[in-house]
Write a protein that holds these residues in place. Structure first.
Motif, PDB file in Angstrom:
ATOM      1  N   GLN A  12      -9.798  -1.416   4.582  1.00  0.00           N
ATOM      2  CA  GLN A  12      -8.438  -1.278   4.062  1.00  0.00           C
ATOM      3  C   GLN A  12      -8.095   0.192   3.792  1.00  0.00           C
ATOM      4  N   CYS A  13      -9.094   1.000   3.469  1.00  0.00           N
ATOM      5  CA  CYS A  13      -8.973   2.458   3.407  1.00  0.00           C
ATOM      6  C   CYS A  13      -7.726   2.906   2.647  1.00  0.00           C
ATOM      7  N   ARG A  14      -7.719   2.616   1.356  1.00  0.00           N
ATOM      8  CA  ARG A  14      -6.518   2.909   0.564  1.00  0.00           C
ATOM      9  C   ARG A  14      -6.845   2.850  -0.914  1.00  0.00           C
ATOM     10  N   SER A  15      -5.863   3.231  -1.706  1.00  0.00           N
ATOM     11  CA  SER A  15      -5.956   3.059  -3.150  1.00  0.00           C
ATOM     12  C   SER A  15      -5.366   1.704  -3.534  1.00  0.00           C
ATOM     13  N   PHE A  16      -5.553   1.331  -4.783  1.00  0.00           N
ATOM     14  CA  PHE A  16      -5.103   0.018  -5.244  1.00  0.00           C
ATOM     15  C   PHE A  16      -3.576  -0.103  -5.211  1.00  0.00           C
ATOM     16  N   THR A  17      -3.140  -1.311  -4.939  1.00  0.00           N
ATOM     17  CA  THR A  17      -1.714  -1.628  -5.066  1.00  0.00           C
ATOM     18  C   THR A  17      -1.379  -1.905  -6.532  1.00  0.00           C
ATOM     19  N   VAL A  18      -0.089  -2.000  -6.821  1.00  0.00           N
ATOM     20  CA  VAL A  18       0.348  -2.364  -8.175  1.00  0.00           C
ATOM     21  C   VAL A  18      -0.232  -3.722  -8.561  1.00  0.00           C
ATOM     22  N   ARG A  19      -0.224  -4.665  -7.632  1.00  0.00           N
ATOM     23  CA  ARG A  19      -0.703  -6.012  -7.968  1.00  0.00           C
ATOM     24  C   ARG A  19      -2.201  -6.002  -8.246  1.00  0.00           C
ATOM     25  N   GLU A  20      -2.966  -5.238  -7.486  1.00  0.00           N
ATOM     26  CA  GLU A  20      -4.405  -5.160  -7.747  1.00  0.00           C
ATOM     27  C   GLU A  20      -4.680  -4.514  -9.104  1.00  0.00           C
ATOM     28  N   ALA A  21      -3.949  -3.452  -9.413  1.00  0.00           N
ATOM     29  CA  ALA A  21      -4.104  -2.823 -10.733  1.00  0.00           C
ATOM     30  C   ALA A  21      -3.711  -3.799 -11.835  1.00  0.00           C
ATOM     31  N   ALA A  22      -2.641  -4.563 -11.607  1.00  0.00           N
ATOM     32  CA  ALA A  22      -2.185  -5.543 -12.594  1.00  0.00           C
ATOM     33  C   ALA A  22      -3.224  -6.643 -12.786  1.00  0.00           C
ATOM     34  N   ARG A  23      -3.898  -7.049 -11.722  1.00  0.00           N
ATOM     35  CA  ARG A  23      -4.946  -8.067 -11.845  1.00  0.00           C
ATOM     36  C   ARG A  23      -6.119  -7.536 -12.665  1.00  0.00           C
ATOM     37  N   LEU A  24      -6.499  -6.282 -12.434  1.00  0.00           N
ATOM     38  CA  LEU A  24      -7.590  -5.709 -13.222  1.00  0.00           C
ATOM     39  C   LEU A  24      -7.181  -5.534 -14.680  1.00  0.00           C
ATOM     40  N   GLN A  25      -5.879  -5.523 -14.934  1.00  0.00           N
ATOM     41  CA  GLN A  25      -5.361  -5.532 -16.297  1.00  0.00           C
ATOM     42  C   GLN A  25      -5.127  -6.950 -16.805  1.00  0.00           C
ATOM     43  N   THR A  26      -5.386  -7.945 -15.974  1.00  0.00           N
ATOM     44  CA  THR A  26      -5.258  -9.387 -16.270  1.00  0.00           C
ATOM     45  C   THR A  26      -3.830  -9.845 -16.474  1.00  0.00           C
ATOM     46  N   PHE A  27      -2.856  -9.181 -15.868  1.00  0.00           N
ATOM     47  CA  PHE A  27      -1.493  -9.710 -15.886  1.00  0.00           C
ATOM     48  C   PHE A  27      -1.401 -10.903 -14.948  1.00  0.00           C
ATOM     49  N   PRO A  28      -0.687 -11.961 -15.346  1.00  0.00           N
ATOM     50  CA  PRO A  28      -0.494 -13.094 -14.446  1.00  0.00           C
ATOM     51  C   PRO A  28       0.184 -12.669 -13.148  1.00  0.00           C
ATOM     52  N   ALA A  88       0.830  -1.200   0.000  1.00  0.00           N
ATOM     53  CA  ALA A  88       0.000   0.000   0.000  1.00  0.00           C
ATOM     54  C   ALA A  88       0.866   1.253   0.000  1.00  0.00           C
ATOM     55  N   ARG A  89       0.409   2.262  -0.707  1.00  0.00           N
ATOM     56  CA  ARG A  89       1.091   3.549  -0.668  1.00  0.00           C
ATOM     57  C   ARG A  89       0.604   4.323   0.554  1.00  0.00           C
ATOM     58  N   GLY A  90       1.334   5.376   0.899  1.00  0.00           N
ATOM     59  CA  GLY A  90       0.946   6.212   2.021  1.00  0.00           C
ATOM     60  C   GLY A  90      -0.087   7.250   1.618  1.00  0.00           C
ATOM     61  N   HIS A  91      -0.956   7.610   2.566  1.00  0.00           N
ATOM     62  CA  HIS A  91      -1.964   8.643   2.320  1.00  0.00           C
ATOM     63  C   HIS A  91      -1.967   9.637   3.470  1.00  0.00           C
ATOM     64  N   MET A  92      -2.196  10.894   3.161  1.00  0.00           N
ATOM     65  CA  MET A  92      -2.348  11.901   4.197  1.00  0.00           C
ATOM     66  C   MET A  92      -3.611  11.625   5.003  1.00  0.00           C
ATOM     67  N   ALA A  93      -3.646  12.113   6.224  1.00  0.00           N
ATOM     68  CA  ALA A  93      -4.800  11.888   7.088  1.00  0.00           C
ATOM     69  C   ALA A  93      -6.086  12.395   6.446  1.00  0.00           C
ATOM     70  N   SER A  94      -6.019  13.551   5.787  1.00  0.00           N
ATOM     71  CA  SER A  94      -7.228  14.103   5.152  1.00  0.00           C
ATOM     72  C   SER A  94      -7.735  13.191   4.042  1.00  0.00           C
ATOM     73  N   ASP A  95      -6.820  12.581   3.291  1.00  0.00           N
ATOM     74  CA  ASP A  95      -7.251  11.659   2.234  1.00  0.00           C
ATOM     75  C   ASP A  95      -7.781  10.354   2.817  1.00  0.00           C
ATOM     76  N   LEU A  96      -7.222   9.905   3.935  1.00  0.00           N
ATOM     77  CA  LEU A  96      -7.757   8.709   4.586  1.00  0.00           C
ATOM     78  C   LEU A  96      -9.222   8.925   4.963  1.00  0.00           C
TER      79      LEU A  96
END
Length: 516
Positions: free
Chosen positions: A458-474, A374-382
């Protein structure tokens, strides 16, 4: 024992990026269980995508016998250099097929010789790829339309490098991919897509001022008809979610068949896509981190709990608002389910879905995930993410700025316009659990506001792996470089699962040609 009569067709992949289009071809297996394509040449100019591409060519060099050391590299137990040293023959093979070259006039002779060296006989082959899309994208044009340098931007005309390769090597089949923005892009008063259709139909004439007899018939992958020069260019548009990709990604694909080849292509077969939840829910739950301050699970929870101060007036508000805040308080009172870890490398086994797109991504040997951090987020964005995810859970839609309490709104000049629906009203977008995602773009590398996880816990944006799955990368596909670069690579790629379906069509065309 492999049937020697099964023809393996060479593929030349240019503007390859991290290899999504080429991966789909390399992974395609026909009904007899045979791989039908070999990525003979892949060309990418950027160093980090090229490193990813090189690693994947190395992986593919083993066919079905990938060594355990590859998985050790994914785990970080050995370095990439150690892996390549251990299997120097396969690394050399990958170096001979994955090239870091910038296409253009200066490299033209080198690229021509490179491709010619891999096409040693008259066997049918395919050219795939597309020029960089920044200058064609809707957002890119809106940013640059007032820039006097825009019309001189060479990215408008990089497709002509693709034309030169076609003219030099006369492939029986090509597939050209680019963004939907081509449909509205113009150079002067002319539509870019009309120029491209005309030029791809007669590439030699386009390059030589009208001289040349090389001709191609152009086809859509999603329509039954050949596309004539005066036909509707929208026929080239492929909506990935209609073909099993868990993402609303709309791109242009132009299939060209040399006019003397007398082959007729099939079309992509529509089938339902899995939802975001079906695609990523089995990945380990992780929490975001606090940026710009000391991070710990306890501080993170305390920060999120501070959202209750934004609840002023909710009790007297509309029913929908009261329901959202009731859900927020319910979520805050589920302490046993909050994830503590900010990254996870472990794979969960036992994915239940039999959807072919999800099965395509699995590797039974994989015990370690890359890119699930997970990437970091500012408190206001959380607070905004937490509100948005709870809102989406109750309302079954992502909130617009007008749905946010004023205390949660960012201090930007365009927020008022956004609340009034005049611009960027969906500045914070939750990817709904029961739907396909919106388009995974390279902008995900800059912030995660458009890619908020549907799970409030989980209160966050997507990880690289989640984005890759939505792109259907193995899941065994590793993206090289810093995390920002990894996001950028994922966002710019062609979904491999879609590419594999295109490969099936191209394979059939090449077989028709080979039989004549």
């Amino acid at each position: 024992m492999k049937n020697k009569r099964i023809k393996v067709f060479p593929v030349v992949d240019v503007f390859a990026g991290p290899g999504g289009l080429g991966e789909g071809f390399a992974a395609y297996i026909d009904q007899r269980g045979s791989r039908r394509f070999q990525n003979s040449v892949s060309i990418e100019k950027e160093p980090f995508p090229h490193q990813t591409l090189l690693l994947r060519h190395f992986f593919r060099s083993f066919e079905n016998e990938v060594p355990e050391e590859y998985y050790q590299y994914l785990k970080g137990e050995i370095t990439r250099e150690q892996l390549y040293t251990l299997f120097s023959e396969q690394y050399h093979e990958a170096e001979q097929s994955a090239h870091c070259v910038e296409l253009g006039p200066k490299s033209h002779d080198h690229v021509r010789k490179l491709i010619s060296s891999k096409l040693t006989d008259d066997s049918p082959w395919a050219l795939v790829g597309g020029p960089p899309c920044q200058a064609y994208s809707l957002v890119g044009r809106s940013r640059m339309m007032n820039d006097p340098k825009f019309k001189k931007d060479e990215r408008h005309f990089l497709y002509r490098e693709y034309l030169r390769i076609i003219a030099d090597h006369r492939p029986p089949v090509f597939v050209m991919e680019n963004v939907k923005g081509l449909l509205s892009a113009k150079v002067g008063a002319e539509q870019v897509i009309r120029l491209i259709i005309n030029d791809l139909s007669r590439p030699e004439a386009a390059l030589n001022g009208g001289d040349g007899n090389l001709e191609y018939k152009l086809y859509s992958l999603a329509s039954d008809d050949r596309i004539e020069q005066d036909a509707d260019p929208r026929e080239f548009l492929v909506k990935a979610e209609e073909f099993g990709v868990p993402q609303a990604r709309h791109r242009m694909f132009i299939l060209g068949i040399r006019s003397d080849c007398h082959a007729i292509p099939a079309q992509l077969v529509r089938h339902e896509a899995p939802s975001v939840k079906q695609t990523i829910s089995h990945l380990p739950k992780i929490r975001s981190t606090l940026s710009r301050e000391q991070d710990s699970a306890e501080r993170w929870l305390d920060t999120i709990a501070g959202i209750e101060s934004a609840d002023r007036g909710a009790a007297n508000g509309p029913k929908e608002t009261r329901n959202v805040w009731r859900q927020i308080r319910t979520t805050l009172n589920t302490p046993m389910e909050w994830p503590e870890q900010t990254k996870s490398h472990s794979c969960r086994k036992g994915q239940k879905s039999n959807h072919p797109a999800l099965l395509y991504m699995l590797d039974d040997r994989l015990t370690f995930l890359t890119g699930h951090e997970a990437r970091g987020h500012m408190a206001s964005d959380l607070h905004r993410y937490f509100f948005a995810a709870n809102f989406a859970e109750v309302m079954q839609r992502s909130p617009t700025l007008s749905d946010f309490p004023e205390s949660l709104l960012p201090h930007h000049r365009n927020v008022i316009e956004g609340r009034e629906g005049r611009m960027f009203s969906d500045r914070f977008r939750v990817q709904l659990a029961g739907s396909v995602s919106t388009t995974i773009t390279s902008h995900i590398s800059k912030d995660g506001h458009y890619f908020i996880h549907y799970d409030p816990l989980q209160c966050r944006s997507f990880t690289v792996r989640e984005a890759a799955r939505l792109q259907t990368f193995p899941d065994n596909y590793k993206f090289e470089g810093p995390r920002t670069e990894q996001y950028h690579q994922v966002g710019n790629a062609v979904p491999p699962y879609l590419a594999s379906q295109i490969a099936a069509i191209v394979c059939d065309v090449l077989e028709q040609i080979a039989r004549r």
